[in-house]
Design an enzyme around this catalytic site. Structure first.
Site, PDB file in Angstrom:
ATOM      1  N   PRO A 227       0.790  -1.188   0.092  1.00  0.00           N
ATOM      2  CA  PRO A 227      -0.133  -0.011  -0.189  1.00  0.00           C
ATOM      3  C   PRO A 227       0.965   1.084  -0.184  1.00  0.00           C
ATOM      4  O   PRO A 227       1.335   1.703   1.336  1.00  0.00           O
ATOM      5  CB  PRO A 227      -0.666  -0.144   1.227  1.00  0.00           C
ATOM      6  CG  PRO A 227       0.031  -0.881   2.348  1.00  0.00           C
ATOM      7  CD  PRO A 227       0.824  -1.779   1.218  1.00  0.00           C
ATOM      8  N   ASP A 400       5.845   2.285   2.122  1.00  0.00           N
ATOM      9  CA  ASP A 400       4.779   1.394   2.388  1.00  0.00           C
ATOM     10  C   ASP A 400       4.046   1.586   3.603  1.00  0.00           C
ATOM     11  O   ASP A 400       4.648   1.814   5.017  1.00  0.00           O
ATOM     12  CB  ASP A 400       5.596   0.112   2.752  1.00  0.00           C
ATOM     13  CG  ASP A 400       5.009  -1.246   3.085  1.00  0.00           C
ATOM     14  OD1 ASP A 400       3.632  -1.011   3.372  1.00  0.00           O
ATOM     15  OD2 ASP A 400       5.281  -2.388   2.588  1.00  0.00           O
ATOM     16  N   HIS A 401       2.836   1.688   3.500  1.00  0.00           N
ATOM     17  CA  HIS A 401       2.010   2.357   4.674  1.00  0.00           C
ATOM     18  C   HIS A 401       1.956   1.301   5.974  1.00  0.00           C
ATOM     19  O   HIS A 401       1.555   1.394   6.944  1.00  0.00           O
ATOM     20  CB  HIS A 401       0.296   2.608   4.069  1.00  0.00           C
ATOM     21  CG  HIS A 401      -0.058   3.929   4.630  1.00  0.00           C
ATOM     22  ND1 HIS A 401       0.112   4.113   6.080  1.00  0.00           N
ATOM     23  CD2 HIS A 401      -1.106   4.675   4.196  1.00  0.00           C
ATOM     24  CE1 HIS A 401      -0.551   5.311   6.306  1.00  0.00           C
ATOM     25  NE2 HIS A 401      -1.260   5.958   5.134  1.00  0.00           N
ATOM     26  N   ARG A 402       2.133   0.059   5.568  1.00  0.00           N
ATOM     27  CA  ARG A 402       2.186  -0.837   6.734  1.00  0.00           C
ATOM     28  C   ARG A 402       3.286  -0.703   7.636  1.00  0.00           C
ATOM     29  O   ARG A 402       3.260  -1.344   8.728  1.00  0.00           O
ATOM     30  CB  ARG A 402       2.262  -2.451   6.076  1.00  0.00           C
ATOM     31  CG  ARG A 402       1.229  -2.887   5.114  1.00  0.00           C
ATOM     32  CD  ARG A 402       1.574  -4.038   4.320  1.00  0.00           C
ATOM     33  NE  ARG A 402       2.856  -3.956   3.487  1.00  0.00           N
ATOM     34  CZ  ARG A 402       3.369  -4.918   2.717  1.00  0.00           C
ATOM     35  NH1 ARG A 402       2.983  -6.281   2.945  1.00  0.00           N
ATOM     36  NH2 ARG A 402       4.708  -4.694   2.092  1.00  0.00           N
TER      37      ARG A 402
END
Length: 428
Positions: A227, A400-402
């Site tokens: 994401p 990376d939104h994680r």
């Protein structure tokens, strides 16, 4: 004690490589760091260096074999040691490869063979079909990408094998012929009245290279599974450009420092303070890397490759510059070393030389972020209530939104500005 040398893993998605040439043979002395063999991956031809000194005791695989990553390929030890390591390249694989070559030599059902074109140069590029011609994998790739008929070439490699330089020589010959033809046409246009001729354009089908296929697989996976989010910042580049100008006035032409060298150093120093962006995600855990290894995207024929500046936060600007120049040259020649492309923890992609105002880059898995660098441009700016001319450059980080969130990415970009806008901080 004998040491087994394995097929190296060069990149996140490499599963196998083709051993195209043994540089050393059984019984020859080899020193640590000497080139033992050349292997070909989807991206390049790579020289495999020996991790030990001694004598080559065993070559486990043959030239032309496709070998899985981490499978043994050779044994180096002391003279007289007895070793016997079995090859992981099974006879089934070899037989299957032979069947595929035999099938490739046959034309598709119902297809008539294409007669050769007139002239040796034209014949060399009349068809990409290699059939059963002995050729190195890299030669086959270049021939396929440029529509060269390998059967028309005289190989200069071992046993008459067609190698890279043979294909390149054929391409040069054909280009010279085309230029001569074009010159004749231009001359005739001056001698005769010109007429407009309507020529119907036809679709051209170009097979994708292995490098382009590998890029496609990797980036599709990145966009589908990671994401992404993006943060853009504009930087004042006046002081950095002036400092670069002063540095380069004292440096030889081949040692001059680029704007990208400053950016690599600045990004590495900033990552020290933001270890969460110098990381990767594994399951439910974020692994923060202990080293800051900055990947630099390099344009190569047919695509791009990322070379890696190891411990960039600890290196001087001139060292970073020299390493990037050397690795980029090897990448473009298809002669990268395993260490050139392995181990990046954060990547950069610079399109500044192409007059680009702004762009975003796709994360290079398994990393957590990549920095996209645009052109430094001379533009009108407002400072102290007055309009004046200044140098500005935009950069966008993809994250990376994680692993991280917008606030941390924005703070990273602000801290990066401290180094880029006050470049003397990179020297202390």
């Amino acid at each position: 004690m004998a040491e087994t040398i394995n097929m190296p893993k060069l990149g996140f998605d490499m599963a196998e490589g083709t051993l195209i040439r043994w540089v050393k043979q059984v019984g020859e002395t080899i020193n640590k760091g000497d080139v033992l063999a050349e292997i070909e991956t989807d991206k390049a031809t790579v020289e495999v260096e020996s991790p030990a000194s001694g004598v080559v005791l065993q070559l486990i695989v043959s030239q032309g074999d496709v070998v899985p990553v981490n499978a043994p390929i050779a044994v180096v030890g002391q003279a007289g040691e007895e070793v016997s390591v079995q090859s992981s390249v099974s006879s089934d694989q070899t037989a299957e490869g032979g069947m595929q070559k035999a099938d490739a030599a046959l034309p598709p059902a119902g297809t008539a063979p294409t007669p050769p074109a007139r002239g040796s140069g034209a014949q060399a590029v009349s068809s990409p079909e290699a059939g059963g011609v002995k050729a190195s994998p890299l030669a086959k790739k270049i021939a396929r990408d440029n529509n060269v008929n390998l059967a028309a070439l005289q190989g200069t490699g071992p046993g008459g094998r067609v190698v890279k330089k043979d294909v390149e020589a054929a391409l040069v010959s054909v280009q010279s012929s085309v230029i001569s033809d074009q010159s004749a046409v231009i001359g005739s246009q001056f001698a005769q009245p010109s007429y407009q001729v309507a020529v119907a354009a036809e679709d051209k089908v170009i097979p994708t290279s292995k490098l382009r296929q590998a890029i496609g697989r990797r980036l599709v996976e990145s966009k589908q599974t990671i994401p992404h989010f993006y943060v853009t910042h504009e930087y004042k580049m006046d002081m950095l450009l002036e400092m670069r100008k002063q540095f380069n006035a004292y440096l030889p032409e081949d040692e001059k420092i680029s704007v990208n060298d400053f950016i690599v150093k600045a990004a590495a120093l900033t990552l020290r303070q933001f270890p969460n962006l110098n990381a990767t995600i594994k399951g439910n855990e974020v692994v923060q890397f202990g080293h800051v290894n900055v990947g630099v995207a390099v344009t190569v024929p047919g695509g791009l490759m990322t070379v890696v500046v190891k411990d960039a936060d600890q290196k001087m600007l001139r060292q970073i510059s020299a390493e990037v120049k050397a690795m980029a040259a090897r990448a473009r020649e298809g002669k990268v070393k395993p260490d050139d492309v392995d181990g990046s923890t954060f990547s950069t992609s610079n399109l500044g030389m192409y007059d680009v105002e702004d762009f975003i880059a796709i994360i290079n898995p398994p990393e957590a972020a990549i920095l996209a660098i645009s052109s430094a441009r001379e533009v009108p700016v407002v400072e102290g209530g007055q309009v004046k001319i200044g140098w500005r450059m935009k950069a966008t980080i993809s994250v990376d939104h994680r692993v991280s969130d917008g606030a941390e990415a924005a703070q990273f970009m602000q801290k990066l500005a401290e180094f880029l806008e006050n470049p003397v901080m990179m020297l202390v």
